[in-house]
Design an enzyme around this catalytic site. Structure first.
Site, short mmCIF file in Angstrom:
data_model
loop_
_atom_site.label_atom_id
_atom_site.label_comp_id
_atom_site.label_asym_id
_atom_site.label_seq_id
_atom_site.Cartn_x
_atom_site.Cartn_y
_atom_site.Cartn_z
N ASP A 99 23.85 22.39 -13.63
CA ASP A 99 23.50 23.16 -14.82
C ASP A 99 24.80 23.63 -15.48
O ASP A 99 25.67 22.80 -15.73
CB ASP A 99 22.57 24.33 -14.42
CG ASP A 99 22.09 25.15 -15.61
OD1 ASP A 99 21.18 24.68 -16.32
OD2 ASP A 99 22.63 26.25 -15.82
N HIS A 298 14.64 20.37 -12.89
CA HIS A 298 15.98 20.82 -13.24
C HIS A 298 16.82 21.26 -12.05
O HIS A 298 18.05 21.16 -12.09
CB HIS A 298 15.88 21.98 -14.24
CG HIS A 298 17.20 22.52 -14.66
ND1 HIS A 298 18.14 21.74 -15.30
CD2 HIS A 298 17.77 23.75 -14.50
CE1 HIS A 298 19.22 22.48 -15.55
NE2 HIS A 298 19.02 23.69 -15.05
#
Length: 323
Positions: A99, A298
């Site tokens: 991320d 994610h």
């Protein structure tokens, strides 16, 4: 056994978790996370012969939270990694990020290739600087509804996440995971006018198997000081675009690995699928085609630890052998 300590780096104090001996591997977390995001990577990487260090990055967890928004630029974040490598007594390191940690890892390799033995990014692909500031571009494209613009508003998301951090984190982690209904649809993360970022997110009755109540406890505790420091990273997106002008058109030259989930929302951002498809030709040292994990959302290394650990160990050991 993972040990914890504070270390002085780049004018601030960072909390780090560390274990093992051998070549240094620095693991950089994203939003809204902490060093704990990597707890399933420590054992396999240490067993493979590496020294593993995962900091709480600035603005997170037990590390310092500078008050000045400008203290969270990409130059500060890369400076923390550079300072950390030196403070640990090392001359070079492998750098891995997920991320927001991925852009920090990629930019460390871009700015200081002399320090980086290899770089891996999870979820967020390597940086190729666009022609316009990102917040301004998303403001125009989505009428200010893209979540970056929502997060960039001073105090707004800070208060939203801070009202009930545990519920906010539980909803957010589930919504961005591969387990959530509709994950992988390519729908953009937009915040509708008059609603908060979290309003439309389902609060799961049962957590996914990869995200336990203990994980949620650790994550919630890490945000006891609030979310402003973490959100200040987003408030520097346009400033980062200005600061990186000297590297416009530059390519990460160090050996690289990129891993993402096929149900991750980030690889579906505007222009990102096309970028990922071109990475093998754009990245001269990408050691293998981008690794796409089926059913993964994610939270790459948390949702698919076995696959991520295997990919990282293979990549790092290959580089350590000088292949």
């Amino acid at each position: 056994m993972v040990a914890h300590r504070m270390i002085d780096v780049n004018g601030i104090r960072l909390h780090i978790a560390e274990e093992g001996e051998g070549p240094l591997v620095v693991l950089l977390h994203g939003f809204p996370e902490s060093w704990h995001s990597w707890h399933r990577q420590f054992g396999p990487l240490v067993a493979a012969g590496f020294r593993v260090v995962a900091p709480d990055q600035r603005g997170y967890g037990s590390s310092d939270h500078p008050e000045d928004v400008d203290a969270y630029s990409i130059l500060h974040l890369v400076g923390d990694v550079v300072g950390l490598i030196g403070a640990l007594g090392e001359e070079k390191a492998y750098v891995v990020g997920h991320d927001w940690g991925a852009p920090v890892a990629w930019h460390t390799a871009l700015f200081r290739p002399d320090l980086v033995l290899g770089v891996a990014g999870l979820s967020v692909p390597p940086p190729f600087r666009g022609s316009r500031p990102p917040l301004a571009a998303m403001e125009e494209r989505f009428g200010g509804r893209f979540y970056w613009n929502h997060f960039a508003e001073p105090g707004v998301a800070d208060a939203e996440f801070g009202r009930d951090p545990r519920t906010a984190l539980r909803k957010f982690f589930y919504a961005a995971s591969g387990d959530a209904p509709g994950a992988g649809s390519g729908r953009q993360p937009l915040v509708e006018p008059g609603r908060g970022w979290l309003d439309a997110m389902r609060d799961p009755e049962v957590l996914p198997s990869w995200f336990t109540e203990d994980d949620l406890d650790a994550l919630t505790e890490s945000f006891s000081g609030g979310f402003t420091g973490a959100l200040n990273w987003y408030r520097n997106l346009d400033r980062n675009w200005e600061l990186t002008a000297p590297w416009h058109g530059a390519v990460v030259s160090r050996p690289a690995l990129y891993v993402y989930g096929d149900r991750d929302i980030v690889p579906a951002f505007p222009g990102t699928p096309e970028l990922i498809a071109r990475l093998p030709e754009l990245m001269p040292e990408l050691r293998r085609p981008p690794l796409k994990l089926a059913g993964c959302g994610h939270w790459t290394q948390q949702e698919r630890p076995d696959e991520v650990n295997a990919a990282l160990v293979d990549f790092l050991k290959e580089l350590a052998r000088g292949v």
